[in-house]
Design a protein around this motif. Structure first.
Motif, PDB file in Angstrom:
ATOM      1  N   VAL A  15      10.800  33.709  42.317  1.00 33.24           N
ATOM      2  CA  VAL A  15      11.107  33.111  41.015  1.00 33.24           C
ATOM      3  C   VAL A  15      10.783  34.067  39.878  1.00 33.24           C
ATOM      4  O   VAL A  15      11.541  34.183  38.904  1.00 33.24           O
ATOM      5  CB  VAL A  15      10.355  31.778  40.848  1.00 33.24           C
ATOM      6  CG1 VAL A  15      10.610  31.171  39.466  1.00 33.24           C
ATOM      7  CG2 VAL A  15      10.778  30.785  41.939  1.00 33.24           C
ATOM      8  N   GLY A  16       9.682  34.787  39.996  1.00 31.86           N
ATOM      9  CA  GLY A  16       9.296  35.724  38.940  1.00 31.86           C
ATOM     10  C   GLY A  16      10.340  36.796  38.695  1.00 31.86           C
ATOM     11  O   GLY A  16      10.611  37.168  37.542  1.00 31.86           O
ATOM     12  N   PHE A  17      10.936  37.304  39.765  1.00 29.93           N
ATOM     13  CA  PHE A  17      11.978  38.329  39.649  1.00 29.93           C
ATOM     14  C   PHE A  17      13.150  37.812  38.812  1.00 29.93           C
ATOM     15  O   PHE A  17      13.677  38.520  37.946  1.00 29.93           O
ATOM     16  CB  PHE A  17      12.452  38.725  41.049  1.00 29.93           C
ATOM     17  CG  PHE A  17      13.523  39.785  41.059  1.00 29.93           C
ATOM     18  CD1 PHE A  17      13.199  41.122  40.942  1.00 29.93           C
ATOM     19  CD2 PHE A  17      14.864  39.433  41.195  1.00 29.93           C
ATOM     20  CE1 PHE A  17      14.189  42.101  40.962  1.00 29.93           C
ATOM     21  CE2 PHE A  17      15.860  40.405  41.210  1.00 29.93           C
ATOM     22  CZ  PHE A  17      15.517  41.742  41.088  1.00 29.93           C
ATOM     23  N   GLU A  18      13.555  36.574  39.069  1.00 31.26           N
ATOM     24  CA  GLU A  18      14.680  36.000  38.319  1.00 31.26           C
ATOM     25  C   GLU A  18      14.283  35.657  36.887  1.00 31.26           C
ATOM     26  O   GLU A  18      15.079  35.823  35.953  1.00 31.26           O
ATOM     27  CB  GLU A  18      15.201  34.744  39.031  1.00 31.26           C
ATOM     28  CG  GLU A  18      15.601  34.947  40.484  1.00 31.26           C
ATOM     29  CD  GLU A  18      16.711  35.969  40.679  1.00 31.26           C
ATOM     30  OE1 GLU A  18      17.425  36.273  39.710  1.00 31.26           O
ATOM     31  OE2 GLU A  18      16.874  36.465  41.816  1.00 31.26           O
ATOM     32  N   THR A 186      16.163  24.744  47.014  1.00 32.28           N
ATOM     33  CA  THR A 186      16.315  25.096  45.604  1.00 32.28           C
ATOM     34  C   THR A 186      16.311  26.606  45.416  1.00 32.28           C
ATOM     35  O   THR A 186      15.335  27.282  45.737  1.00 32.28           O
ATOM     36  CB  THR A 186      15.197  24.442  44.758  1.00 32.28           C
ATOM     37  OG1 THR A 186      15.198  23.024  45.003  1.00 32.28           O
ATOM     38  CG2 THR A 186      15.423  24.687  43.282  1.00 32.28           C
ATOM     39  N   TRP A 187      17.411  27.115  44.896  1.00 34.53           N
ATOM     40  CA  TRP A 187      17.614  28.549  44.683  1.00 34.53           C
ATOM     41  C   TRP A 187      16.704  29.030  43.560  1.00 34.53           C
ATOM     42  O   TRP A 187      16.591  28.388  42.507  1.00 34.53           O
ATOM     43  CB  TRP A 187      19.078  28.776  44.338  1.00 34.53           C
ATOM     44  CG  TRP A 187      19.542  30.195  44.271  1.00 34.53           C
ATOM     45  CD1 TRP A 187      18.983  31.292  44.843  1.00 34.53           C
ATOM     46  CD2 TRP A 187      20.719  30.661  43.598  1.00 34.53           C
ATOM     47  NE1 TRP A 187      19.726  32.420  44.578  1.00 34.53           N
ATOM     48  CE2 TRP A 187      20.804  32.056  43.805  1.00 34.53           C
ATOM     49  CE3 TRP A 187      21.714  30.038  42.842  1.00 34.53           C
ATOM     50  CZ2 TRP A 187      21.828  32.830  43.283  1.00 34.53           C
ATOM     51  CZ3 TRP A 187      22.742  30.815  42.320  1.00 34.53           C
ATOM     52  CH2 TRP A 187      22.795  32.193  42.552  1.00 34.53           C
ATOM     53  N   SER A 188      16.070  30.169  43.751  1.00 36.55           N
ATOM     54  CA  SER A 188      15.182  30.729  42.731  1.00 36.55           C
ATOM     55  C   SER A 188      15.911  30.970  41.406  1.00 36.55           C
ATOM     56  O   SER A 188      15.317  30.829  40.327  1.00 36.55           O
ATOM     57  CB  SER A 188      14.556  32.030  43.233  1.00 36.55           C
ATOM     58  OG  SER A 188      15.558  32.943  43.641  1.00 36.55           O
ATOM     59  N   VAL A 189      17.180  31.299  41.476  1.00 36.47           N
ATOM     60  CA  VAL A 189      17.971  31.520  40.257  1.00 36.47           C
ATOM     61  C   VAL A 189      18.123  30.219  39.471  1.00 36.47           C
ATOM     62  O   VAL A 189      18.095  30.216  38.235  1.00 36.47           O
ATOM     63  CB  VAL A 189      19.346  32.122  40.603  1.00 36.47           C
ATOM     64  CG1 VAL A 189      20.261  32.157  39.387  1.00 36.47           C
ATOM     65  CG2 VAL A 189      19.169  33.533  41.177  1.00 36.47           C
ATOM     66  N   TRP A 282      22.625  21.339  45.866  1.00 33.03           N
ATOM     67  CA  TRP A 282      22.052  22.408  46.689  1.00 33.03           C
ATOM     68  C   TRP A 282      23.120  23.212  47.415  1.00 33.03           C
ATOM     69  O   TRP A 282      22.981  24.427  47.580  1.00 33.03           O
ATOM     70  CB  TRP A 282      21.028  21.839  47.669  1.00 33.03           C
ATOM     71  CG  TRP A 282      21.597  21.030  48.799  1.00 33.03           C
ATOM     72  CD1 TRP A 282      21.819  19.680  48.817  1.00 33.03           C
ATOM     73  CD2 TRP A 282      22.021  21.518  50.078  1.00 33.03           C
ATOM     74  NE1 TRP A 282      22.350  19.297  50.024  1.00 33.03           N
ATOM     75  CE2 TRP A 282      22.484  20.409  50.825  1.00 33.03           C
ATOM     76  CE3 TRP A 282      22.050  22.778  50.676  1.00 33.03           C
ATOM     77  CZ2 TRP A 282      22.978  20.510  52.125  1.00 33.03           C
ATOM     78  CZ3 TRP A 282      22.548  22.900  51.978  1.00 33.03           C
ATOM     79  CH2 TRP A 282      23.005  21.778  52.682  1.00 33.03           C
ATOM     80  N   GLN A 283      24.209  22.563  47.810  1.00 36.41           N
ATOM     81  CA  GLN A 283      25.260  23.281  48.538  1.00 36.41           C
ATOM     82  C   GLN A 283      26.008  24.255  47.629  1.00 36.41           C
ATOM     83  O   GLN A 283      26.356  25.366  48.039  1.00 36.41           O
ATOM     84  CB  GLN A 283      26.232  22.290  49.176  1.00 36.41           C
ATOM     85  CG  GLN A 283      25.626  21.516  50.334  1.00 36.41           C
ATOM     86  CD  GLN A 283      26.526  20.406  50.821  1.00 36.41           C
ATOM     87  OE1 GLN A 283      26.782  19.434  50.106  1.00 36.41           O
ATOM     88  NE2 GLN A 283      27.016  20.537  52.041  1.00 36.41           N
ATOM     89  N   GLU A 284      26.245  23.836  46.376  1.00 41.50           N
ATOM     90  CA  GLU A 284      26.908  24.726  45.432  1.00 41.50           C
ATOM     91  C   GLU A 284      26.028  25.921  45.094  1.00 41.50           C
ATOM     92  O   GLU A 284      26.499  27.062  45.021  1.00 41.50           O
ATOM     93  CB  GLU A 284      27.269  23.960  44.146  1.00 41.50           C
ATOM     94  CG  GLU A 284      27.910  24.800  43.063  1.00 41.50           C
ATOM     95  CD  GLU A 284      29.189  25.501  43.510  1.00 41.50           C
ATOM     96  OE1 GLU A 284      29.519  26.555  42.939  1.00 41.50           O
ATOM     97  OE2 GLU A 284      29.868  25.017  44.444  1.00 41.50           O
ATOM     98  N   ALA A 285      24.743  25.666  44.913  1.00 40.83           N
ATOM     99  CA  ALA A 285      23.810  26.757  44.631  1.00 40.83           C
ATOM    100  C   ALA A 285      23.732  27.712  45.824  1.00 40.83           C
ATOM    101  O   ALA A 285      23.701  28.942  45.655  1.00 40.83           O
ATOM    102  CB  ALA A 285      22.425  26.202  44.297  1.00 40.83           C
TER     103      ALA A 285
END
Length: 293
Positions: A15-18, A186-189, A282-285
């Motif tokens: 998460v920090g990277f994003e 849950t995507w980090s982005v 979640w599927q779209e992410a």
């Protein structure tokens, strides 16, 4: 007017990277990794905050080795419980605000429907207990804060379920994956983007914004699935030609040192009602994350 300084921890994490990218434009981002700010060293945490003098602290850094935490209790509690309290105390002293990330593991997973922010907490493992201690320390400090509880985080970096599945799928013809634990991958982005959207509202808000909005919010992808369903979707959407067979198993067939909640679903309604923000399904992410690879 001087430029607002944002102290971002854990910049090399998922998460920090994003966040280092999405927070651009909201202030001068001072992004630090563990070599500069180690949550296990409370004196260092305090010293760095006093050196940087931020108007905002964003803390995605954490002790995230869930199973290892069962035997490494002191380190997990220091990083996830005590260090956020130190960050909050320093934020209060500076008149700064704190954004912190917590977890679905603060709940015991016995509720049949999605958890809301006011539901009773009852963590079942050391990791969950340490993250709850962090939440409580932040609230007790009296600082302006946002605590975002998220779940099943994955991304292109670090150790996570997505990368593990892609690696194992390339090596094996068959995988057995737990099918009786439900949550929202849950995507980090997604987490970084929604955080930046909320903070943009804070920047544009009046002097009372933080006093009105401080508190705990659930922030996960929309919808839910099992780990088995997540794995199936990964291989269905992956560009890899090799598609292993994914077999469902009960959690009891895959024992781990740390007990996981059977139900990790959390309602995002408060996030929508307060900030007008809605995470993608979640599927779209997942589709977007795999398109990045």
């Amino acid at each position: 007017m001087s430029e607002r300084t944002i102290l971002l921890t854990g910049v090399n994490g998922q998460v920090g990277f994003e966040l280092a990218r999405t927070l651009q434009g909201l202030g001068r981002v001072v992004a630090v990794d563990r070599s500069r700010l180690d949550l296990g060293d409370l004196d260092q945490v305090r010293r760095v905050v006093r050196e940087v003098k931020p108007a905002l602290i964003v803390n995605p850094a954490a002790y995230t080795a869930v199973d290892k935490a069962e035997s490494d209790v002191e380190a997990a509690m220091r990083a996830n419980g005590e260090a956020p309290g130190v960050l909050a105390e320093e934020a209060k002293r500076l008149g700064a605000a704190l954004v912190h990330y917590s977890t679905d593991y603060v709940f015991d997973g016995t509720k049949e429907s999605a958890y809301v922010e006011d539901d009773a907490v009852n963590p079942q493992n050391i990791y969950g207990k340490s993250k709850l201690a962090g939440e409580q320390a932040i609230a007790a400090s009296g600082c302006d804060h946002l605590i975002f509880r998220t779940s099943w985080v994955y991304g292109a970096r670090g150790k996570n379920f997505l990368l593990t599945m892609l690696r194992l799928g390339a090596e094996r013809d068959e995988l057995s994956v737990v099918a009786d634990q439900i949550g929202a991958p849950t995507w980090s982005v997604t987490i970084a983007a929604l955080t930046a959207n909320v903070l943009a509202q804070a920047v544009a808000g009046d002097d009372g914004w933080w006093a009105q909005k401080s508190g705990v919010y659930h922030l996960t992808a929309g919808g839910s699935t099992s780990w088995h369903g997540f794995a199936q979707a990964i291989f269905a959407l992956s560009a890899s030609e090799k598609k292993p067979e994914v077999k469902p198993i009960p959690a009891s067939a895959y024992p781990t040192p740390a007990k996981r909640p059977a139900n990790s679903r959390m309602s995002n309604r408060k996030l929508l009602d307060t900030f007008g923000l809605q995470a993608p399904d979640w599927q779209e992410a997942l589709r977007l994350s795999l398109a990045d690879r």
